[in-house]
Design an enzyme around this catalytic site. Structure first.
Site, PDB file in Angstrom:
ATOM      1  N   HIS A 226      11.438  -1.797  -5.236  1.00  0.00           N
ATOM      2  CA  HIS A 226      12.358  -0.801  -4.725  1.00  0.00           C
ATOM      3  C   HIS A 226      12.001  -0.651  -3.148  1.00  0.00           C
ATOM      4  O   HIS A 226      11.134  -0.968  -2.738  1.00  0.00           O
ATOM      5  CB  HIS A 226      12.307   0.438  -5.391  1.00  0.00           C
ATOM      6  CG  HIS A 226      10.913   1.126  -5.147  1.00  0.00           C
ATOM      7  ND1 HIS A 226       9.820   0.801  -5.783  1.00  0.00           N
ATOM      8  CD2 HIS A 226      10.495   2.276  -4.348  1.00  0.00           C
ATOM      9  CE1 HIS A 226       8.884   1.725  -5.021  1.00  0.00           C
ATOM     10  NE2 HIS A 226       9.203   2.238  -4.631  1.00  0.00           N
ATOM     11  N   ASP A 228      12.488   2.794  -0.400  1.00  0.00           N
ATOM     12  CA  ASP A 228      12.347   4.038  -0.436  1.00  0.00           C
ATOM     13  C   ASP A 228      13.713   4.726   0.510  1.00  0.00           C
ATOM     14  O   ASP A 228      13.921   4.306   1.550  1.00  0.00           O
ATOM     15  CB  ASP A 228      10.971   4.625   0.432  1.00  0.00           C
ATOM     16  CG  ASP A 228      10.001   4.508  -0.551  1.00  0.00           C
ATOM     17  OD1 ASP A 228       9.972   4.433  -1.773  1.00  0.00           O
ATOM     18  OD2 ASP A 228       8.982   4.395   0.151  1.00  0.00           O
ATOM     19  N   HIS A 283       8.886  -2.859  -1.771  1.00  0.00           N
ATOM     20  CA  HIS A 283       7.430  -3.019  -2.307  1.00  0.00           C
ATOM     21  C   HIS A 283       7.744  -2.617  -3.959  1.00  0.00           C
ATOM     22  O   HIS A 283       8.515  -2.321  -4.563  1.00  0.00           O
ATOM     23  CB  HIS A 283       7.006  -1.869  -1.584  1.00  0.00           C
ATOM     24  CG  HIS A 283       7.208  -0.508  -1.503  1.00  0.00           C
ATOM     25  ND1 HIS A 283       8.563   0.001  -0.719  1.00  0.00           N
ATOM     26  CD2 HIS A 283       6.780   0.818  -2.012  1.00  0.00           C
ATOM     27  CE1 HIS A 283       8.705   1.031  -1.033  1.00  0.00           C
ATOM     28  NE2 HIS A 283       7.807   1.559  -1.629  1.00  0.00           N
ATOM     29  N   ARG A 294      -5.876   3.301 -10.347  1.00  0.00           N
ATOM     30  CA  ARG A 294      -5.188   3.411  -9.009  1.00  0.00           C
ATOM     31  C   ARG A 294      -4.369   4.800  -8.945  1.00  0.00           C
ATOM     32  O   ARG A 294      -3.856   5.229  -9.834  1.00  0.00           O
ATOM     33  CB  ARG A 294      -4.059   2.580  -8.672  1.00  0.00           C
ATOM     34  CG  ARG A 294      -3.555   2.583  -7.474  1.00  0.00           C
ATOM     35  CD  ARG A 294      -2.371   1.283  -6.998  1.00  0.00           C
ATOM     36  NE  ARG A 294      -1.777   1.731  -5.795  1.00  0.00           N
ATOM     37  CZ  ARG A 294      -2.001   1.402  -4.789  1.00  0.00           C
ATOM     38  NH1 ARG A 294      -3.425   0.881  -4.433  1.00  0.00           N
ATOM     39  NH2 ARG A 294      -1.420   1.703  -3.563  1.00  0.00           N
TER      40      ARG A 294
END
Length: 359
Positions: A226, A228, A283, A294
């Site tokens: 996607h 941002d 990303h 993570r």
């Protein structure tokens, strides 16, 4: 800034490349830093900053609060949800069927909202809101510094022309903390954390939901590809791999984690503000054989809902914006773009809805 020669890897039909990440030392002379930031925004829409000025203790306190929240039983975490869009969410991303192997909290980046939300997030809400406000104040200042360096690099007359958009008291910025489970458990245990919802395999077996998307046989999508929609994203993560950015030529570039520094993403709004000279970077996060969780914290710098997103007239010229002197996008407000974001799937292109077809 270091940019290494790409080393292409093949994973199924996907292209992945090892690549140097543009790194900007903010302690350098402003003229040098501004030029390097502009080049990184043009070439990648992404870069890392060092000597950023955000105190380590501010980062550490925010991380401790996040770790404390995500270590709780699911039943407790759900008190902060569901995410509509703000609050606690697990696996569902947005409202249109996208899924990822993660849990998260999404918060409005303003003191009043944080104070209210903290009551469902922490047993000590005043401490959580204080810590979050300290962190958000620091990364907001960092975002403003970067935007002013961009304005200097673009040779605008008003160096605060971009930073004013996010320093406005009515700005619509938000704060997201993502928490990704390990792909494999220590000692090869199948159940590695009872504080998580059932694994994708268990979900399928129990007919709870469709299996989560995968990339190859030994990795799993934590957060799908996607861009941002905001102006800038300021990201800090722990020391676990998974983040990848997509280069202009379609290569997926793994980004080595660096818990001491921040990564900066160009968003859709910044692409429109620069008339396409900068491109918002696609990303994703991929879990790849890690037995550690993570965790990443993102500050999404956005203007007020009624703020107009359009290339400033003072920088609409060939030498500063692009070889195309006409407007690629018609003017739109951040609120209008946000409505489009909520109506589309994660990977869809939002700016296509605002292209100026009359040019």
């Amino acid at each position: 800034m270091v940019v290494a020669t790409p080393n292409t890897l093949r994973r199924g039909n996907k292209k992945t490349t090892a690549f140097g990440i543009p790194t900007i030392d903010l302690s350098e002379e402003k003229s040098k830093s501004s030029e390097m930031i502009v080049k990184a925004c043009e070439d990648y829409g992404f870069f890392k900053v060092t000597n950023h000025g955000v105190p380590n203790k501010v980062i550490a306190r925010m991380e401790r609060e996040a770790v404390d929240f995500f270590s709780r039983p699911v039943s407790q975490k759900r008190r902060a949800g569901p995410a509509t869009p703000f609050g606690y969410g697990c696996k569902n991303i947005g409202f249109n069927g996208d899924k990822g192997d993660l849990e998260y909290i999404l918060l409005e980046a303003n003191p009043l909202s944080l104070s209210q939300r903290s009551k469902t997030i922490s047993n000590d809400p005043s401490t959580f809101s204080c810590v979050a406000n300290d962190y958000l104040s620091a990364v907001k200042n960092l975002a403003c510094d970067i935007l002013e360096l961009v304005a200097e690099g673009l040779r605008t007359q008003d160096k605060s022309i971009f930073s004013n958009l996010i320093s406005d008291s009515q700005n619509d910025s938000c704060f997201r903390i993502n928490h990704y489970p390990p792909l494999t458990a220590p000692n090869h245990q199948q159940e590695f954390n009872h504080n998580w919802d059932p694994s994708p395999v268990e979900q399928e077996r129990l007919h709870i939901s469709p299996p989560l998307p995968t990339v190859g046989s030994k990795s799993r999508i934590g957060f799908g590809e996607h861009t941002d929609p905001q102006i800038l994203t300021i990201l800090r993560s722990n020391d676990v791999n998974g983040l990848q950015i997509c280069s202009h030529d379609g290569f997926w570039i793994p980004v080595p984690p660096d818990p001491n520094e921040f990564f900066v993403f160009v968003g859709d709004s910044f692409q429109a503000l620069t008339n396409g000279r900068f491109t918002s970077v696609r990303h994703r996060v991929v879990a790849m054989n890690s037995w550690k969780t993570r965790m990443s914290m993102m500050y999404f710098a956005a203007p007020a809902l009624d703020a107009w997103i359009t290339s400033p007239s003072q920088i609409k010229n060939k030498s500063i914006i692009s070889t195309n002197n006409s407007n690629i996008y018609r003017p739109f407000t951040w609120g209008q773009l946000k409505q489009i974001v909520y109506s589309l799937r994660l990977a869809d292109s939002r700016l296509d809805h605002f292209k100026n077809h009359t040019q």
